[in-house]
Design an enzyme around this catalytic site. Structure first.
Site, PDB file in Angstrom:
ATOM      1  N   ARG A  25      35.246  13.038   8.038  1.00 58.61           N
ATOM      2  CA  ARG A  25      33.831  13.069   7.661  1.00 58.61           C
ATOM      3  C   ARG A  25      33.437  12.009   6.631  1.00 58.61           C
ATOM      4  O   ARG A  25      32.470  11.266   6.829  1.00 58.61           O
ATOM      5  CB  ARG A  25      33.454  14.446   7.073  1.00 58.61           C
ATOM      6  CG  ARG A  25      33.150  15.492   8.075  1.00 58.61           C
ATOM      7  CD  ARG A  25      33.622  16.835   7.577  1.00 58.61           C
ATOM      8  NE  ARG A  25      35.076  16.825   7.570  1.00 58.61           N
ATOM      9  CZ  ARG A  25      35.820  17.210   8.609  1.00 58.61           C
ATOM     10  NH1 ARG A  25      35.251  17.703   9.655  1.00 58.61           N
ATOM     11  NH2 ARG A  25      37.154  17.123   8.572  1.00 58.61           N
ATOM     12  N   THR A  26      34.176  11.962   5.515  1.00 58.63           N
ATOM     13  CA  THR A  26      33.745  11.077   4.427  1.00 58.63           C
ATOM     14  C   THR A  26      33.774   9.629   4.893  1.00 58.63           C
ATOM     15  O   THR A  26      32.817   8.868   4.700  1.00 58.63           O
ATOM     16  CB  THR A  26      34.651  11.278   3.199  1.00 58.63           C
ATOM     17  OG1 THR A  26      34.779  12.681   2.971  1.00 58.63           O
ATOM     18  CG2 THR A  26      34.072  10.622   1.957  1.00 58.63           C
TER      19      THR A  26
ATOM     20  N   LYS B 113      53.228  -3.507   0.893  1.00 56.04           N
ATOM     21  CA  LYS B 113      54.076  -4.529   0.268  1.00 56.04           C
ATOM     22  C   LYS B 113      54.186  -4.315  -1.238  1.00 56.04           C
ATOM     23  O   LYS B 113      54.798  -5.104  -1.944  1.00 56.04           O
ATOM     24  CB  LYS B 113      53.493  -5.925   0.525  1.00 56.04           C
ATOM     25  CG  LYS B 113      53.370  -6.279   1.997  1.00 56.04           C
ATOM     26  CD  LYS B 113      52.751  -7.664   2.130  1.00 56.04           C
ATOM     27  CE  LYS B 113      52.117  -7.865   3.479  1.00 56.04           C
ATOM     28  NZ  LYS B 113      51.272  -9.060   3.525  1.00 56.04           N
TER      29      LYS B 113
ATOM     30  N   ARG C  49      39.244   6.681  -1.515  1.00 54.62           N
ATOM     31  CA  ARG C  49      39.936   7.985  -1.546  1.00 54.62           C
ATOM     32  C   ARG C  49      41.412   7.718  -1.820  1.00 54.62           C
ATOM     33  O   ARG C  49      42.028   6.873  -1.166  1.00 54.62           O
ATOM     34  CB  ARG C  49      39.772   8.736  -0.223  1.00 54.62           C
ATOM     35  CG  ARG C  49      40.628   9.991  -0.182  1.00 54.62           C
ATOM     36  CD  ARG C  49      40.348  10.867   1.002  1.00 54.62           C
ATOM     37  NE  ARG C  49      39.069  11.528   0.881  1.00 54.62           N
ATOM     38  CZ  ARG C  49      38.622  12.448   1.745  1.00 54.62           C
ATOM     39  NH1 ARG C  49      39.364  12.792   2.781  1.00 54.62           N
ATOM     40  NH2 ARG C  49      37.447  13.012   1.571  1.00 54.62           N
TER      41      ARG C  49
ATOM     42  N   HIS D  88      35.439  15.249  -5.967  1.00 51.11           N
ATOM     43  CA  HIS D  88      34.909  14.698  -4.713  1.00 51.11           C
ATOM     44  C   HIS D  88      33.383  14.706  -4.905  1.00 51.11           C
ATOM     45  O   HIS D  88      32.673  15.518  -4.322  1.00 51.11           O
ATOM     46  CB  HIS D  88      35.350  15.596  -3.548  1.00 51.11           C
ATOM     47  CG  HIS D  88      35.177  15.002  -2.180  1.00 51.11           C
ATOM     48  ND1 HIS D  88      34.405  13.880  -1.928  1.00 51.11           N
ATOM     49  CD2 HIS D  88      35.685  15.392  -0.968  1.00 51.11           C
ATOM     50  CE1 HIS D  88      34.456  13.621  -0.625  1.00 51.11           C
ATOM     51  NE2 HIS D  88      35.220  14.515  -0.028  1.00 51.11           N
TER      52      HIS D  88
HETATM   53  N1  ASP Z   1      37.754  17.265   3.121  1.00 51.97           N
HETATM   54  C1  ASP Z   1      37.764  17.858   1.819  1.00 51.97           C
HETATM   55  C2  ASP Z   1      38.554  16.981   0.852  1.00 51.97           C
HETATM   56  O1  ASP Z   1      38.981  15.909   1.219  1.00 51.97           O
HETATM   57  C3  ASP Z   1      38.254  19.272   1.845  1.00 51.97           C
HETATM   58  C4  ASP Z   1      39.601  19.482   2.486  1.00 51.97           C
HETATM   59  O2  ASP Z   1      40.275  18.513   2.860  1.00 51.97           O
HETATM   60  O3  ASP Z   1      39.976  20.630   2.603  1.00 51.97           O
HETATM   61  O4  ASP Z   1      38.697  17.357  -0.283  1.00 51.97           O
HETATM   62  N1   CP Z   2      34.757  17.028   3.601  1.00 50.53           N
HETATM   63  C1   CP Z   2      35.605  15.979   3.668  1.00 50.53           C
HETATM   64  O1   CP Z   2      35.873  15.282   2.682  1.00 50.53           O
HETATM   65  O2   CP Z   2      36.101  15.745   4.908  1.00 50.53           O
HETATM   66  P1   CP Z   2      37.161  14.618   5.275  1.00 50.53           P
HETATM   67  O3   CP Z   2      38.427  14.962   4.516  1.00 50.53           O
HETATM   68  O4   CP Z   2      37.323  14.706   6.757  1.00 50.53           O
HETATM   69  O5   CP Z   2      36.616  13.301   4.810  1.00 50.53           O
END
Ligand code: ASP
Ligand code: CP
Length: 330
Positions: free
Chosen positions: A79-80, A108, A129, A157
């Site tokens: 998603r993100t 590397k 991330r 987050h």
């Molecule tokens: N997608 C969210 C996160 O990256 C929640 C999860 O992974 O459970 O923090």
């Molecule tokens: N909600 C969220 O962060 O989803 P992803 O981990 O899929 O990015």
């Protein structure tokens, strides 16, 4: 080659035509929800709402034409990562995707400061991330272009919390006066760490439902308590569910466990089913940052109170608003 003029190296770079230096968050990093106040949140939500209307009307428009986003992901994401990509592309910009750092020079041995200093030579904003708490703050220390935290280990987050709050506002029409119950892995879940902090700007009541080993960290409870927010911890959802306006369910973050058997023991506890929903108010919502594993039964998806897929879509509009703001176009 002629050296760049100093303004290009400043965190607020020289403004090309059409950029608004007075745009809130222009050139700024987005690292923690603690950087927002209610007035700023209202502004972000107004812009996100406009983005929603523009996408519904025309799909995409060229507000960020010529701008480039670097999507730098050291941890998995659906998603993100894809909503930042769609946000940038709907605004006419483009994206450098680094979704699998094992194929980049990180393998590397390149450090995070060097990697972000490389990417900012090519991009205007970096979404990061990373598995370590504080990684975005570290990247921001070295980068001159804006860094947006897309999850730093079990830390925060912030863009998820913004979209979560926007979901509550859009779905229930208000935030003040609500009872929010967070359930699941409150210890390692970065989304609840950010959301609890953000909600503490409002007049709300917070319930935490979790087994003892996954309870909300004491330092976050202290931070929220210092703002006068009533908080209470429970091990049984039914103690608070009938009075809950927002149930925020989280996945057990198995990747954070040193001993995987401990995660196996937690499997199947705190599952929301259609039967669970029969105890809820008529006007309430169930949220989840996703991905869901087993903690919400698929039978709940048909319930109009299940807001988690709508929540995910709101993320695109929030991220469009944030990109437009940090790039000085909102
Ligand atoms: N997608 C969210 C996160 O990256 C929640 C999860 O992974 O459970 O923090
Ligand atoms: N909600 C969220 O962060 O989803 P992803 O981990 O899929 O990015």
């Amino acid at each position: 080659m002629t050296p760049f003029n100093p303004p290009i190296h400043a965190k607020n770079p020289h403004l090309p035509f059409g950029d608004k230096q007075d745009s809130p968050f222009y050139g700024q990093d987005i690292i923690s929800v603690n950087q927002f106040d209610r007035q700023q949140l209202a502004y972000i939500f107004d812009v996100a709402h406009e983005m929603y209307e523009m996408v519904a009307r025309v799909g995409s428009f060229d507000l960020l034409k010529g701008k480039i986003l670097a999507n730098l992901f050291y941890e998995p994401s659906t998603r993100t990562s894809s909503s930042f990509t769609s946000a940038m592309e709907r605004l006419g910009g483009s994206v450098i995707p680094i979704n699998n750092v094992s194929y980049s020079s990180v393998t590397k041995g390149e450090s995070l400061p060097d990697t972000v200093r490389t990417l900012e030579a090519y991009a205007d904003v970096i979404v990061l991330r990373h598995p370590e708490v504080g990684s975005s703050a570290l990247a921001a220390k070295y980068a001159k272009k804006p860094i947006i935290n897309a999850g730093d280990g079990i830390g925060e987050h912030p863009t998820q919390a913004l979209l979560d709050l926007f979901t509550i506002q859009e779905e229930l029409g208000r935030v003040d006066g609500l009872t929010v119950t967070m359930m699941g892995d409150l210890k390692y879940g970065r989304t609840v760490h950010s959301l609890a902090r953000l909600l503490s700007l409002y007049d709300i009541r917070l319930n935490y439902v979790a087994p003892d080993i996954l309870s909300m960290p004491a330092e976050i409870q202290e931070e929220i308590g210092a703002k006068g927010i009533p908080q209470a911890a429970f091990t049984d959802l039914m103690e608070v569910f009938p009075d809950t306006d927002v149930l925020y369910v989280t996945r057990v973050q198995k990747e954070r466990f040193e001993d995987p058997t401990r995660h196996e023991n937690l499997k199947g506890i705190y599952v929301v089913t259609a039967e669970t929903m029969s105890h809820a108010k008529d006007e309430m919502i169930v949220m989840h940052p996703l991905p869901r594993v087993w903690e919400i039964d698929m039978a709940v998806d048909e319930d109009p109170r299940a807001a988690y897929f709508r929540q995910m879509e709101y993320g695109q509009y929030i991220r469009m608003a944030l990109l437009a703001m940090v790039l000085g176009k909102a």
